[in-house]
Design a protein around this motif. Structure first.
Motif, short mmCIF file in Angstrom:
data_model
loop_
_atom_site.label_atom_id
_atom_site.label_comp_id
_atom_site.label_asym_id
_atom_site.label_seq_id
_atom_site.Cartn_x
_atom_site.Cartn_y
_atom_site.Cartn_z
N GLY A 112 51.26 38.62 34.80
CA GLY A 112 52.55 38.57 34.12
C GLY A 112 52.49 39.27 32.78
N GLY A 113 53.66 39.42 32.16
CA GLY A 113 53.72 40.07 30.86
C GLY A 113 55.12 40.48 30.51
N LEU A 114 55.21 41.33 29.49
CA LEU A 114 56.49 41.83 28.99
C LEU A 114 56.67 43.27 29.46
CD1 LEU A 114 59.00 41.76 27.12
CD2 LEU A 114 57.47 42.46 25.25
N VAL A 115 57.83 43.56 30.01
CA VAL A 115 58.12 44.91 30.49
C VAL A 115 59.58 45.23 30.21
CG1 VAL A 115 58.71 44.12 32.81
CG2 VAL A 115 57.87 46.46 32.48
N GLN A 116 59.87 46.48 30.02
CA GLN A 116 61.26 46.90 29.83
C GLN A 116 61.99 46.95 31.16
OE1 GLN A 116 61.14 50.65 27.70
NE2 GLN A 116 61.44 49.59 25.74
N ALA A 117 63.29 46.80 31.12
CA ALA A 117 64.10 46.92 32.33
C ALA A 117 63.83 48.27 32.99
CB ALA A 117 65.57 46.77 32.00
N GLY A 118 63.69 48.23 34.30
CA GLY A 118 63.35 49.43 35.04
C GLY A 118 61.87 49.63 35.25
N GLY A 119 61.06 48.86 34.55
CA GLY A 119 59.62 48.97 34.66
C GLY A 119 59.04 48.19 35.82
N SER A 120 57.71 48.17 35.88
CA SER A 120 57.00 47.54 36.99
C SER A 120 55.91 46.61 36.50
CB SER A 120 56.37 48.61 37.89
OG SER A 120 57.34 49.46 38.46
N LEU A 121 55.60 45.62 37.31
CA LEU A 121 54.47 44.73 37.10
C LEU A 121 53.90 44.38 38.47
CD1 LEU A 121 55.61 42.04 34.47
CD2 LEU A 121 53.82 43.76 34.14
N ARG A 122 52.62 44.09 38.50
CA ARG A 122 52.01 43.58 39.72
C ARG A 122 51.37 42.24 39.44
NH1 ARG A 122 47.12 45.99 43.46
NH2 ARG A 122 45.88 45.22 41.70
N LEU A 123 51.84 41.22 40.13
CA LEU A 123 51.26 39.89 40.03
C LEU A 123 50.20 39.71 41.10
CD1 LEU A 123 54.49 37.73 39.52
CD2 LEU A 123 53.13 38.97 37.82
N SER A 124 49.18 38.94 40.75
CA SER A 124 48.10 38.64 41.69
C SER A 124 47.99 37.13 41.86
CB SER A 124 46.77 39.18 41.18
OG SER A 124 46.80 40.58 41.03
N CYS A 125 47.66 36.73 43.07
CA CYS A 125 47.43 35.33 43.38
C CYS A 125 46.09 35.25 44.12
CB CYS A 125 48.56 34.77 44.23
SG CYS A 125 48.26 33.09 44.84
N ALA A 126 45.07 34.79 43.41
CA ALA A 126 43.75 34.67 44.01
C ALA A 126 43.63 33.31 44.68
CB ALA A 126 42.68 34.85 42.96
N ALA A 127 43.33 33.32 45.96
CA ALA A 127 43.23 32.08 46.73
C ALA A 127 41.77 31.79 47.06
CB ALA A 127 44.04 32.21 48.01
N SER A 128 41.36 30.57 46.85
CA SER A 128 40.00 30.17 47.21
C SER A 128 40.06 29.12 48.29
CB SER A 128 39.26 29.63 45.98
OG SER A 128 39.93 28.51 45.46
N GLY A 129 39.05 29.13 49.13
CA GLY A 129 39.04 28.21 50.27
C GLY A 129 38.66 28.96 51.52
#
Length: 124
Positions: free
Chosen positions: A9-26
């Motif tokens: 997560g983070g701060l981005v301007q409108a029109g920009g991009s972010l990539r979220l990650s979800c690390a799963a253990s098990g």
């Protein structure tokens, strides 16, 4: 059981991009459906997108179709949410959640495992 840890997560301007990650253990991650939900201040938690780990079938909310893409990396036991063309309305805390089984639900109360959340802020 499965444990989930979000990042990206983070701060981005409108029109920009972010990539979220979800690390799963098990050891049985392949038996789960992994979903992303989001919650903005004063609003209910809403479904964003989900993926069935076993065959990579995906579902997305209408509000993010064509802009957000969910995917998974088997080797890293990680689910990603690529978010493009972000809008101020996309700002929220994003949560990763897991549901044992094959049904791809969009109801948050059907998911029994949750990460801690990651903040996404979109400036106009």
């Amino acid at each position: 059981q499965v444990q989930l840890v979000e990042s990206g997560g983070g701060l981005v301007q409108a029109g920009g991009s972010l990539r979220l990650s979800c690390a799963a253990s098990g050891r049985t991650v392949s038996r789960y459906v992994i979903a992303w939900f989001r919650q903005a201040p004063g609003k209910e938690r809403e479904f964003v997108s989900a993926i069935r780990w076993s065959d990579s079938t995906t579902v997305a909310a209408d509000s993010v179709k064509g802009r957000f893409t969910i995917s998974r990396d088997n080797a890293k036991n990680t689910v990603y949410l690529q978010m493009d063309n972000l809008r101020p309305k996309d700002a929220a805390v994003y949560y990763c959640a897991a549901r044992l089984g094959t049904w791809i639900s969009m109801e948050s109360d059907e998911f029994g495992y949750w990460g801690q959340g990651t903040q996404v802020t979109v400036s106009s």
